[in-house]
Design an enzyme around this catalytic site. Structure first.
Site, short mmCIF file in Angstrom:
data_model
loop_
_atom_site.label_atom_id
_atom_site.label_comp_id
_atom_site.label_asym_id
_atom_site.label_seq_id
_atom_site.Cartn_x
_atom_site.Cartn_y
_atom_site.Cartn_z
N ARG A 108 -6.83 -0.14 -12.00
CA ARG A 108 -6.50 -1.57 -12.08
C ARG A 108 -7.73 -2.40 -12.39
NH1 ARG A 108 -4.05 -3.09 -6.66
NH2 ARG A 108 -5.63 -1.61 -6.03
N ASN A 133 -0.34 -1.79 -8.39
CA ASN A 133 0.16 -0.46 -8.06
C ASN A 133 1.63 -0.54 -7.68
OD1 ASN A 133 -2.26 0.91 -8.42
ND2 ASN A 133 -2.85 0.77 -6.27
#
Length: 97
Positions: free
Chosen positions: A26, A44
């Protein structure tokens, strides 16, 4: 809705499969998106995927997609699925969720 070939901003919602959680994916995605000039977020999901929502010009979103599919991502990407829509209310910057 605007097309991917236009110069109007679009939203690409992307689901990335593979070993992409707890490997810095990320954060890496956020850095690439900011370099390109996109707004949105990376998050996520409970099933192990990472969802990326990016807004910007179609060519810029395509550039991020190419990077997500490329060999330099953290972890291991086994698949990328995307949908393209008109932009929503917009995002400030690019967040990690």
């Amino acid at each position: 809705m605007h097309g991917r070939d236009s110069n109007e901003p679009v939203r690409a919602t992307v689901w990335v499969r593979g070993r992409v959680q707890q490997v810095g994916f990320r954060w890496w995605t956020r850095a690439r998106a900011l370099e390109i000039g996109l707004t949105g977020y990376a998050s996520n999901l409970g099933d192990g995927r990472v969802q990326v929502v990016a807004e910007g010009l179609p060519a810029d979103c395509e550039q991020l997609l190419a990077l997500l599919r490329g060999p330099d991502t953290p972890g291991t990407v086994t698949g990328v699925t995307e949908i393209w829509t008109a932009t929503g209310e917009g995002y400030e910057g690019f967040a990690i969720r």
